[in-house]
Design an enzyme around this catalytic site. Structure first.
Site, PDB file in Angstrom:
ATOM      1  N   GLU A  23     -11.907 -15.871  14.722  1.00  0.00           N
ATOM      2  CA  GLU A  23     -11.381 -15.139  15.865  1.00  0.00           C
ATOM      3  C   GLU A  23     -10.178 -14.408  15.602  1.00  0.00           C
ATOM      4  O   GLU A  23      -9.172 -14.593  14.817  1.00  0.00           O
ATOM      5  CB  GLU A  23     -10.734 -16.442  16.719  1.00  0.00           C
ATOM      6  N   HIS A  29      -2.132  -7.223  21.323  1.00  0.00           N
ATOM      7  CA  HIS A  29      -3.378  -8.396  21.067  1.00  0.00           C
ATOM      8  C   HIS A  29      -4.699  -7.416  21.658  1.00  0.00           C
ATOM      9  O   HIS A  29      -5.818  -7.446  20.878  1.00  0.00           O
ATOM     10  CB  HIS A  29      -3.306  -9.483  22.168  1.00  0.00           C
ATOM     11  N   ASP A  89     -11.559 -33.118   8.823  1.00  0.00           N
ATOM     12  CA  ASP A  89     -12.667 -33.056  10.128  1.00  0.00           C
ATOM     13  C   ASP A  89     -11.939 -32.686  11.143  1.00  0.00           C
ATOM     14  O   ASP A  89     -11.075 -33.272  12.006  1.00  0.00           O
ATOM     15  CB  ASP A  89     -12.841 -34.666   9.986  1.00  0.00           C
TER      16      ASP A  89
END
Length: 422
Positions: free
Chosen positions: A88, A376, A278
């Site tokens: 991302e 952004h 995990d």
């Protein structure tokens, strides 16, 4: 580097090779470790096909993610470079910027509890629940001794089964085996112990043991982090107020809280993946913990101090390891752990909590303030331009055109690429 610092101005302007060299100096990587990240077709250096075929079923290849480094992190007075494996856009940059702002007032303060995991044994068909509970408590030492016989190495390191809890759940009993797993994530040890004590619990209660498995709601394995974000570095007290208004939305509305917490996990998951842990277990535990009081809530808290600065805190369960499992197999995970410089599971948990707080702060700051939201948007537009095939100076040109038009879309980026560059 004689003085190690995660504060590296202009890091994003360096080439990939130059960044790797700076990280190598910080973490003292050798040539083999550096080549593991740069060499074309380097997958065999991370996991060879035979190792991959042993890790999971039906293997056909190896899939990789971009690996970035978040800078500026100062946690409990120690500098960290944070490896993050994620696809991302802007997550790594946002974490670095948040850590830079936190650094103004001393960085992050973090702590973690003992590394206690819960093994659950479900017991059914009990005639008298209260009597069964008393009998189990009488046999506490026998149960713990049997559990600890399953992992003498863990016990020798100071870990092992430490206590039991008993819960009534409708018409069944659920026995919790509390196990200090030390520097492992602990699933294998806990599951083995739960399996071993299940027949004994059947004998004690006269019931039938069904499920015997670890719980991923690791609420005995909590990590916390706190930071003061300087109001001037944020843009002024008006920005702090806007931030808190945005936070209040998450505090009152579970629909917003879900996305709020997703922002936290953007950072935590990326580091968990980079270190071979995990991430699914971490996600499950975090979201369950967010709803522990019956209503889904943010995992962070924010308020203003007496000087008008923003104070942020995070608290969540983090079950990670620095030994065992993929952590001990995956070459790049081992090198990422070396870059981090963590020596224990507890230290890694404190780093993750700090990264989660930083990521959440950055996301909420961007959403709450127009100026940072623009930054952004520019990153997003540049990413779309790259996806369309833009190169070099073409990327900024196409990104700015799309922003000006209000059309940040892949099809528009392709059209502009054709119109401007043929």
């Amino acid at each position: 580097m004689s003085q190690k610092s995660s504060r590296i101005p202009g890091f994003y302007k360096l080439t990939v090779e130059e960044r790797l060299e700076r990280v190598s100096q910080f973490a003292e990587l050798n040539e083999e470790e550096k080549l593991c990240f740069l060499r074309d077709g380097n997958l065999s250096l991370a996991i060879d096909k035979d190792t991959a075929d042993r890790m999971i079923e039906n293997v056909i290849g190896i899939y990789e993610l971009p690996l970035g480094i978040a800078t500026n992190f100062l946690i409990n007075g120690k500098d960290y470079l944070i490896p993050m494996a994620i696809e991302e856009t802007s997550v790594v940059a946002a974490a670095s910027n948040a850590a830079k702002i936190a650094r103004v007032r001393g960085g992050f303060e973090a702590e973690a509890s003992d590394q206690i995991m819960i093994g659950q044994i479900q017991i059914l068909h009990i005639q008298d629940l209260d009597k069964a509970i008393k009998e189990i408590l009488k046999s506490r030492e026998e149960i713990l001794n049997l559990a600890n016989q399953q992992d003498k190495v863990l016990v020798s390191l100071g870990g092992g089964a430490k206590d039991i809890e008993i819960r009534k759940v409708d018409d069944m009993l659920v026995v919790h085996l509390l196990v200090d797993v030390k520097d492992a994530m602990g699933a294998n040890a806990v599951n083995t112990m739960a399996e071993a004590v299940a027949p004994l619990l059947e004998e004690i209660t006269g019931g039938k043991a069904r499920l015997r498995i670890i719980s991923n709601l690791a609420d005995r394995r909590i990590a916390r982090a706190r930071a003061v974000f300087d109001k001037k570095a944020m843009g002024g007290e008006d920005v702090v107020d806007a931030f808190l208004e945005g936070y209040r939305f998450a505090l009152l509305d579970p629909y917003r809280a879900a996305t709020h917490n997703k922002g936290i996990m953007n950072g935590i998951d990326a580091v968990v993946i980079a270190t071979g842990n995990d991430w699914r277990a971490i996600e499950a535990g975090a979201h369950a913990y967010a709803a522990r009081d019956g209503t889904y809530k943010p995992l962070t808290r924010y308020w203003k101090d007496d000087d008008g600065n923003l104070v942020g805190e995070i608290e969540l369960p983090i079950a990670v390891g620095v030994v065992g499992g993929a952590v001990s197999i995956h070459r790049k995970a081992q090198i990422c752990r070396k870059i981090l410089g963590v020596k224990s599971a507890k230290e890694l948990a404190m780093v993750l909590a700090s990264v989660g707080l930083a990521q959440n702060f950055a996301a909420l700051l961007a959403l709450s303030t127009v100026g940072i939201q623009k930054g952004h948007m520019e990153l997003h537009a540049q990413n779309i331009a790259v996806m369309a095939g833009a190169k070099g100076d073409q990327i900024d040109e196409i990104a700015q055109r799309m922003i000006k038009e209000g059309k940040i879309r892949l099809d528009r980026a392709k059209e502009l690429l054709e119109e401007l560059y043929g």
